[in-house]
Design a protein around this motif. Structure first.
Motif, PDB file in Angstrom:
ATOM      1  N   ASN A 140       0.804  -1.226   0.000  1.00  0.00           N
ATOM      2  CA  ASN A 140       0.000   0.000   0.000  1.00  0.00           C
ATOM      3  C   ASN A 140       0.835   1.273   0.000  1.00  0.00           C
ATOM      4  OD1 ASN A 140       0.764  -0.670   2.623  1.00  0.00           O
ATOM      5  ND2 ASN A 140      -1.100   0.125   3.566  1.00  0.00           N
ATOM      6  N   ILE A 141       2.148   1.171   0.213  1.00  0.00           N
ATOM      7  CA  ILE A 141       2.989   2.369   0.081  1.00  0.00           C
ATOM      8  C   ILE A 141       3.027   2.849  -1.369  1.00  0.00           C
ATOM      9  CG2 ILE A 141       4.454   1.814   2.061  1.00  0.00           C
ATOM     10  CD1 ILE A 141       6.649   1.039  -0.027  1.00  0.00           C
ATOM     11  N   THR A 142       2.634   1.968  -2.301  1.00  0.00           N
ATOM     12  CA  THR A 142       2.663   2.331  -3.726  1.00  0.00           C
ATOM     13  C   THR A 142       1.382   3.014  -4.179  1.00  0.00           C
ATOM     14  OG1 THR A 142       1.718   0.230  -4.518  1.00  0.00           O
ATOM     15  CG2 THR A 142       4.090   0.282  -4.140  1.00  0.00           C
ATOM     16  N   TYR A 143       0.368   3.094  -3.315  1.00  0.00           N
ATOM     17  CA  TYR A 143      -0.921   3.652  -3.716  1.00  0.00           C
ATOM     18  C   TYR A 143      -0.839   5.171  -3.829  1.00  0.00           C
ATOM     19  CZ  TYR A 143      -2.771  -0.976  -2.431  1.00  0.00           C
ATOM     20  OH  TYR A 143      -3.015  -2.322  -2.333  1.00  0.00           O
ATOM     21  N   PRO A 144      -1.519   5.744  -4.796  1.00  0.00           N
ATOM     22  CA  PRO A 144      -1.426   7.194  -5.048  1.00  0.00           C
ATOM     23  C   PRO A 144      -1.726   8.059  -3.829  1.00  0.00           C
ATOM     24  CG  PRO A 144      -2.533   6.119  -6.882  1.00  0.00           C
ATOM     25  CD  PRO A 144      -2.357   5.069  -5.826  1.00  0.00           C
ATOM     26  N   LYS A 145      -2.640   7.630  -2.962  1.00  0.00           N
ATOM     27  CA  LYS A 145      -3.042   8.466  -1.827  1.00  0.00           C
ATOM     28  C   LYS A 145      -2.261   8.177  -0.546  1.00  0.00           C
ATOM     29  CE  LYS A 145      -7.793   9.104  -3.508  1.00  0.00           C
ATOM     30  NZ  LYS A 145      -9.249   8.948  -3.191  1.00  0.00           N
ATOM     31  N   ALA A 146      -1.167   7.406  -0.641  1.00  0.00           N
ATOM     32  CA  ALA A 146      -0.433   6.975   0.556  1.00  0.00           C
ATOM     33  C   ALA A 146       0.769   7.863   0.870  1.00  0.00           C
ATOM     34  CB  ALA A 146      -0.001   5.525   0.406  1.00  0.00           C
ATOM     35  N   ASP A 147       0.643   9.171   0.652  1.00  0.00           N
ATOM     36  CA  ASP A 147       1.769  10.077   0.920  1.00  0.00           C
ATOM     37  C   ASP A 147       2.210  10.008   2.376  1.00  0.00           C
ATOM     38  OD1 ASP A 147       1.998  11.018  -1.669  1.00  0.00           O
ATOM     39  OD2 ASP A 147       0.610  12.687  -1.351  1.00  0.00           O
ATOM     40  N   ASN A 148       1.257   9.844   3.293  1.00  0.00           N
ATOM     41  CA  ASN A 148       1.620   9.794   4.711  1.00  0.00           C
ATOM     42  C   ASN A 148       2.528   8.609   5.014  1.00  0.00           C
ATOM     43  OD1 ASN A 148      -0.652   8.118   4.126  1.00  0.00           O
ATOM     44  ND2 ASN A 148      -1.118   7.936   6.309  1.00  0.00           N
ATOM     45  N   LEU A 149       2.236   7.446   4.416  1.00  0.00           N
ATOM     46  CA  LEU A 149       3.082   6.272   4.611  1.00  0.00           C
ATOM     47  C   LEU A 149       4.461   6.478   4.007  1.00  0.00           C
ATOM     48  CD1 LEU A 149       0.650   3.276   3.928  1.00  0.00           C
ATOM     49  CD2 LEU A 149       1.374   4.223   6.129  1.00  0.00           C
ATOM     50  N   ARG A 150       4.500   7.067   2.841  1.00  0.00           N
ATOM     51  CA  ARG A 150       5.784   7.297   2.182  1.00  0.00           C
ATOM     52  C   ARG A 150       6.654   8.261   2.997  1.00  0.00           C
ATOM     53  NH1 ARG A 150       2.366   6.331  -2.334  1.00  0.00           N
ATOM     54  NH2 ARG A 150       1.613   8.474  -2.488  1.00  0.00           N
ATOM     55  N   ASN A 151       6.041   9.264   3.581  1.00  0.00           N
ATOM     56  CA  ASN A 151       6.803  10.216   4.391  1.00  0.00           C
ATOM     57  C   ASN A 151       7.385   9.544   5.628  1.00  0.00           C
ATOM     58  OD1 ASN A 151       6.309  12.377   2.654  1.00  0.00           O
ATOM     59  ND2 ASN A 151       4.425  12.980   3.711  1.00  0.00           N
ATOM     60  N   ILE A 152       6.629   8.622   6.228  1.00  0.00           N
ATOM     61  CA  ILE A 152       7.143   7.897   7.391  1.00  0.00           C
ATOM     62  C   ILE A 152       8.220   6.914   6.980  1.00  0.00           C
ATOM     63  CG2 ILE A 152       6.522   6.211   9.173  1.00  0.00           C
ATOM     64  CD1 ILE A 152       3.835   7.706   9.422  1.00  0.00           C
ATOM     65  N   LEU A 153       8.025   6.227   5.866  1.00  0.00           N
ATOM     66  CA  LEU A 153       9.029   5.294   5.365  1.00  0.00           C
ATOM     67  C   LEU A 153      10.388   5.966   5.219  1.00  0.00           C
ATOM     68  CD1 LEU A 153      10.084   2.700   4.010  1.00  0.00           C
ATOM     69  CD2 LEU A 153       8.984   3.434   1.901  1.00  0.00           C
ATOM     70  N   LEU A 176       9.627  -3.584  -3.407  1.00  0.00           N
ATOM     71  CA  LEU A 176      11.065  -3.317  -3.299  1.00  0.00           C
ATOM     72  C   LEU A 176      11.496  -2.264  -4.312  1.00  0.00           C
ATOM     73  CD1 LEU A 176      13.978  -4.003  -2.316  1.00  0.00           C
ATOM     74  CD2 LEU A 176      14.006  -5.763  -4.112  1.00  0.00           C
ATOM     75  N   GLU A 177      11.075  -2.428  -5.548  1.00  0.00           N
ATOM     76  CA  GLU A 177      11.451  -1.481  -6.600  1.00  0.00           C
ATOM     77  C   GLU A 177      10.940  -0.074  -6.281  1.00  0.00           C
ATOM     78  OE1 GLU A 177      11.247  -1.229 -11.471  1.00  0.00           O
ATOM     79  OE2 GLU A 177       9.628  -2.260 -10.398  1.00  0.00           O
ATOM     80  N   PHE A 178       9.705   0.000  -5.815  1.00  0.00           N
ATOM     81  CA  PHE A 178       9.123   1.301  -5.479  1.00  0.00           C
ATOM     82  C   PHE A 178       9.878   1.944  -4.317  1.00  0.00           C
ATOM     83  CE2 PHE A 178       6.244   4.181  -3.361  1.00  0.00           C
ATOM     84  CZ  PHE A 178       5.578   4.805  -4.398  1.00  0.00           C
ATOM     85  N   ALA A 179      10.151   1.170  -3.276  1.00  0.00           N
ATOM     86  CA  ALA A 179      10.844   1.708  -2.105  1.00  0.00           C
ATOM     87  C   ALA A 179      12.268   2.140  -2.454  1.00  0.00           C
ATOM     88  CB  ALA A 179      10.870   0.665  -0.992  1.00  0.00           C
ATOM     89  N   SER A 180      12.932   1.407  -3.326  1.00  0.00           N
ATOM     90  CA  SER A 180      14.303   1.778  -3.702  1.00  0.00           C
ATOM     91  C   SER A 180      14.324   3.105  -4.439  1.00  0.00           C
ATOM     92  CB  SER A 180      14.944   0.679  -4.558  1.00  0.00           C
ATOM     93  OG  SER A 180      14.365   0.614  -5.851  1.00  0.00           O
ATOM     94  N   GLU A 181      13.345   3.338  -5.305  1.00  0.00           N
ATOM     95  CA  GLU A 181      13.256   4.616  -6.013  1.00  0.00           C
ATOM     96  C   GLU A 181      12.902   5.747  -5.046  1.00  0.00           C
ATOM     97  OE1 GLU A 181      10.435   4.009  -9.122  1.00  0.00           O
ATOM     98  OE2 GLU A 181      11.739   2.641 -10.267  1.00  0.00           O
ATOM     99  N   LEU A 182      12.006   5.476  -4.120  1.00  0.00           N
ATOM    100  CA  LEU A 182      11.591   6.490  -3.149  1.00  0.00           C
ATOM    101  C   LEU A 182      12.760   6.908  -2.261  1.00  0.00           C
ATOM    102  CD1 LEU A 182       9.127   8.022  -1.866  1.00  0.00           C
ATOM    103  CD2 LEU A 182       8.964   6.099  -0.277  1.00  0.00           C
ATOM    104  N   LEU A 183      13.563   5.947  -1.845  1.00  0.00           N
ATOM    105  CA  LEU A 183      14.670   6.216  -0.930  1.00  0.00           C
ATOM    106  C   LEU A 183      15.966   6.585  -1.643  1.00  0.00           C
ATOM    107  CD1 LEU A 183      14.049   3.285   1.600  1.00  0.00           C
ATOM    108  CD2 LEU A 183      13.443   5.693   1.889  1.00  0.00           C
ATOM    109  N   GLY A 184      15.983   6.404  -2.959  1.00  0.00           N
ATOM    110  CA  GLY A 184      17.204   6.693  -3.711  1.00  0.00           C
ATOM    111  C   GLY A 184      18.319   5.709  -3.413  1.00  0.00           C
ATOM    112  N   ILE A 185      17.938   4.459  -3.200  1.00  0.00           N
ATOM    113  CA  ILE A 185      18.898   3.391  -2.906  1.00  0.00           C
ATOM    114  C   ILE A 185      18.792   2.329  -3.982  1.00  0.00           C
ATOM    115  CG2 ILE A 185      19.562   1.592  -1.251  1.00  0.00           C
ATOM    116  CD1 ILE A 185      18.336   3.303   0.937  1.00  0.00           C
TER     117      ILE A 185
END
Length: 249
Positions: free
Chosen positions: A171-184, A220-229
């Motif tokens: 669900n971190i990949t969902y368009p409305k999940a900005d709050n989760l992405r910010n915490i991640l 994994l792919e989404f999180a790696s792009e989000l974190l720049g890792i």
């Protein structure tokens, strides 16, 4: 790659076989009496499948203290059982009395500490209540996982201080999940885990289909792009975190 949290017993056999072949480790969760039985059977069948057993807050309505005693027996008798849970509080739908949820949450915390096993926590629409219960047992020397994290930053910080890892699902990949992405972005890399929670929460790229553990690679792919890792590096980090928590070589 590791799927830190899945419900293998809910999946078609073909998806189980595919995922067991694809991933290094899977932690399947039994969170009611029938799932606990099936989870242990799957753990005994597949070398790379481990098991957590416990009672989801929606499934504590008919529980007794005797069921917790049976949980202890099963955990002691089955080496593939490496954690207690998922257990916790869920006030999103109010399916079970809050008092009963809290009572059996505490019972399972006490069992995990007694057995010196990590604890898998489910918390939904219950940030402060979860924090209040956990604070009564802090610290958690054997750690645990805040599974499919959906709380606020305060709960994340409290959980880290108490000894927990923070796990994120598709669900971190969902368009409305900005709050989760910010915490991640704020979770220390040495406490970060990834999961599918399959058959639920399929990542955005395959949303609308039943989720399966091999879909962890989309997250994994989404999180790696989000974190720049770099993807392979993040995979190594999260895998090592899982192995460290559960003392797996």
């Amino acid at each position: 790659m590791v799927d830190t949290h899945c419900h293998l017993d809910m999946l078609p056999q073909k998806d189980i076989v595919e995922s067991v072949k694809t991933l290094d480790y899977l932690l399947t969760i039994g969170c009611d009496k029938e799932e606990i039985k099936k989870g242990i059977e799957l753990g005994n069948k597949y070398e790379n499948v481990f098991v957590a057993i416990g009672y989801h807050p929606y499934d504590v309505g008919d529980l007794t203290d005797g069921d917790i005693e049976e949980l202890e027996r099963l955990a002691k008798e089955n080496p593939k059982v490496i954690a207690i849970g998922e257990c916790g509080l869920d006030f999103y739908r109010d399916k079970t009395l809050k008092e009963k949820q809290e009572y059996f949450f505490k019972k399972q915390i006490e069992l995990a500490k007694k057995l010196r096993k990590p604890l898998i926590i489910h918390s939904r629409s219950a940030d402060r209540e979860t924090e209040k219960v956990l604070s009564q047992y802090d610290p958690f020397e054997n750690g645990g996982i805040m599974h499919c994290f959906g709380g606020d930053e305060r709960l994340m910080e409290f959980s880290l201080e108490a000894g927990f890892y923070i796990s994120f699902a598709g669900n971190i990949t969902y368009p409305k999940a900005d709050n989760l992405r910010n915490i991640l972005k704020k979770v220390p890399l040495d406490r970060l885990l990834l999961e599918t929670d399959s058959p639920f929460l399929s990542p955005q790229k395959v949303r609308g289909t039943q989720n399966k553990p091999s879909n962890i690679y989309y997250t994994l792919e989404f999180a790696s792009e989000l974190l720049g890792i770099e993807k392979n590096k993040l995979e190594r980090i999260t895998d090592e975190n899982f192995k460290r928590l559960f003392s797996l070589s």
